[in-house]
Design a protein around this motif. Structure first.
Motif, PDB file in Angstrom:
ATOM      1  N   LEU A 119       8.604   8.554   1.387  1.00 29.06           N
ATOM      2  CA  LEU A 119       8.224   8.233   0.008  1.00 29.06           C
ATOM      3  C   LEU A 119       7.094   7.206  -0.029  1.00 29.06           C
ATOM      4  O   LEU A 119       6.149   7.328  -0.823  1.00 29.06           O
ATOM      5  CB  LEU A 119       9.445   7.716  -0.758  1.00 29.06           C
ATOM      6  CG  LEU A 119      10.467   8.785  -1.165  1.00 29.06           C
ATOM      7  CD1 LEU A 119      11.759   8.136  -1.634  1.00 29.06           C
ATOM      8  CD2 LEU A 119       9.893   9.689  -2.254  1.00 29.06           C
ATOM      9  N   ALA A 120       7.194   6.190   0.843  1.00 26.83           N
ATOM     10  CA  ALA A 120       6.141   5.173   0.884  1.00 26.83           C
ATOM     11  C   ALA A 120       4.817   5.785   1.302  1.00 26.83           C
ATOM     12  O   ALA A 120       3.758   5.464   0.748  1.00 26.83           O
ATOM     13  CB  ALA A 120       6.531   4.050   1.839  1.00 26.83           C
ATOM     14  N   GLY A 121       4.868   6.677   2.291  1.00 24.27           N
ATOM     15  CA  GLY A 121       3.637   7.317   2.751  1.00 24.27           C
ATOM     16  C   GLY A 121       3.085   8.302   1.746  1.00 24.27           C
ATOM     17  O   GLY A 121       1.870   8.358   1.514  1.00 24.27           O
ATOM     18  N   ALA A 122       3.970   9.083   1.130  1.00 26.01           N
ATOM     19  CA  ALA A 122       3.524  10.087   0.171  1.00 26.01           C
ATOM     20  C   ALA A 122       2.821   9.452  -1.023  1.00 26.01           C
ATOM     21  O   ALA A 122       1.816   9.981  -1.520  1.00 26.01           O
ATOM     22  CB  ALA A 122       4.713  10.925  -0.301  1.00 26.01           C
ATOM     23  N   ARG A 123       3.323   8.318  -1.474  1.00 28.50           N
ATOM     24  CA  ARG A 123       2.777   7.688  -2.677  1.00 28.50           C
ATOM     25  C   ARG A 123       1.830   6.530  -2.372  1.00 28.50           C
ATOM     26  O   ARG A 123       1.388   5.817  -3.277  1.00 28.50           O
ATOM     27  CB  ARG A 123       3.924   7.220  -3.569  1.00 28.50           C
ATOM     28  CG  ARG A 123       4.865   8.348  -4.010  1.00 28.50           C
ATOM     29  CD  ARG A 123       4.116   9.487  -4.718  1.00 28.50           C
ATOM     30  NE  ARG A 123       3.436   9.007  -5.909  1.00 28.50           N
ATOM     31  CZ  ARG A 123       3.991   8.958  -7.134  1.00 28.50           C
ATOM     32  NH1 ARG A 123       5.239   9.374  -7.291  1.00 28.50           N
ATOM     33  NH2 ARG A 123       3.322   8.508  -8.157  1.00 28.50           N
ATOM     34  N   GLY A 124       1.510   6.305  -1.104  1.00 30.28           N
ATOM     35  CA  GLY A 124       0.529   5.291  -0.737  1.00 30.28           C
ATOM     36  C   GLY A 124       0.938   3.869  -1.052  1.00 30.28           C
ATOM     37  O   GLY A 124       0.090   3.000  -1.277  1.00 30.28           O
ATOM     38  N   LEU A 125       2.254   3.592  -1.036  1.00 27.14           N
ATOM     39  CA  LEU A 125       2.729   2.271  -1.445  1.00 27.14           C
ATOM     40  C   LEU A 125       2.235   1.151  -0.536  1.00 27.14           C
ATOM     41  O   LEU A 125       1.792   0.103  -1.017  1.00 27.14           O
ATOM     42  CB  LEU A 125       4.261   2.263  -1.495  1.00 27.14           C
ATOM     43  CG  LEU A 125       4.910   3.129  -2.579  1.00 27.14           C
ATOM     44  CD1 LEU A 125       6.419   2.992  -2.507  1.00 27.14           C
ATOM     45  CD2 LEU A 125       4.407   2.737  -3.954  1.00 27.14           C
TER      46      LEU A 125
END
Length: 352
Positions: A119-125
């Protein structure tokens, strides 16, 4: 008289493995020898072996001589997360002594971390967090082709064992399309989880997100090399969750330096990672210091499963929650003495 269990979890801690309730269950059914933090003294171990039903240890040392002094022994249970090379498996199999790995007990915490990293990688957090520090954040701006939504995303697992299956259970809520490469599992297992099996090259070319979750074996060292990394589409997100053994590290670093793909990595060839390792400076990588299971209570599923299996052994039930060593597979595991996850490791290519 209660059956006897030698409990020597060193280097782990008792509270790390057992909830108070599960420790109470263990004490109620068994005579627990040692059962403390710290390594069991050799004298206590030697005196306890003749009456022991089970030996529980982070790294059990079991050879024919030891088995000869433990005539009542029915199970050896490791609590590190793999099948260590300190055990004479052939001697155990000949004696009818089960060898159980705690690897399934890591699945919840490691799968949770894997999902968080995706999720962090997918959304560029992480990228935007760092950009914020220097005033370079992208306000209400789509990162077309780089960021992606997990809803309906194509997720491919290299290895479909305990952790991959647990992650799949959570990914279902995002309506992900999920495929797996795992030559060790039956088609029925994948079908039961709503997952399609395919070849490795096909999986890599198809996936928007690739999760490396396979156990290391002597045959899969560097499985993901430059030729296979080249199959990934631009901006594919790669999650390395099981072992660095599975990738050709220099090839992966070369691909990441080009910036064509993004990644999240929890495991490394050398740990701790050297302070001057160039991967620390790559902006397209999320780094985690081998801590997928490192959360309060994250390993207590091990204790629950362990007590369940000890009770099953007493009851004569063949059912096990931990992973039983398979004579046909355990010898294929590379670095079987390497304690760690995956998690997480259950005898076979894809059973992390």
């Amino acid at each position: 008289m209660k059956p006897s269990v030698i409990l020597d979890p060193h280097w782990r801690r008792i509270s790390e493995l057992f909830s108070p309730a599960d420790r109470a269950r263990l004490d109620a059914r068994f005579e627990v020898v040692w059962g403390k933090d710290g390594k069991i003294p050799q004298k206590i171990l030697s005196e306890a072996l003749p009456r022991a039903t089970a030996l529980v240890a982070a790294t059990p040392v079991v050879d024919r001589a030891m088995l000869g002094s433990a005539p009542r022994l029915r199970a050896v249970i490791e609590v590190s997360g793999g099948f260590p090379d300190t055990i004479d498996y052939a001697a155990c199999f000949e004696r009818g002594v089960e060898v159980l790995s705690s690897s399934p007990g890591f699945r919840e915490s490691v799968a949770e971390m894997g999902l968080a990293m995706i999720l962090a990688g997918a959304r560029g957090l992480c990228r935007e967090h760092e950009a914020f520090r220097t005033g370079r954040e992208a306000w209400i701006e789509d990162r077309a082709g780089v960021d992606f939504t997990l809803h309906g995303a194509k997720v491919g697992f290299v290895g479909f064992g305990q952790i991959a299956r647990e992650m799949t259970r959570h990914l279902v809520s995002f309506d992900c399309q999920i495929r797996a490469y795992d030559p060790w599992i039956a088609k029925e297992v994948a079908k039961d989880h709503g997952v399609g099996l395919c070849g490795l090259d096909e999986l890599l070319a198809w996936s928007r997100c690739v999760v490396i979750a396979a156990v290391p074996t002597y045959g899969n060292s560097g499985l993901i090399d430059s030729s296979r990394l080249a199959l990934l589409r631009d901006n594919t997100f790669l999650l390395l969750l099981s072992r660095a053994h599975l990738v050709n590290w220099s090839d992966l670093m070369a691909e990441l330096r080009v910036g064509r793909i993004t990644a999240a990595i929890d495991v490394f060839p050398d740990e701790p990672l050297p302070a001057d390792d160039p991967i620390r400076d790559l902006p397209n990588v999320i780094l985690s210091p081998h801590r997928a299971a490192a959360v309060e209570g994250g390993r207590r599923l091990i204790g629950r499963m362990l007590v369940d299996d000890l009770e099953a052994i007493l009851a004569g039930s063949p059912l096990r929650r931990l992973s039983r060593a398979d004579p046909g597979k355990v010898g294929s595991i590379a670095g079987v003495g390497d304690a760690g996850k995956v998690a997480e490791i259950v005898g076979g290519h894809g059973s992390t």
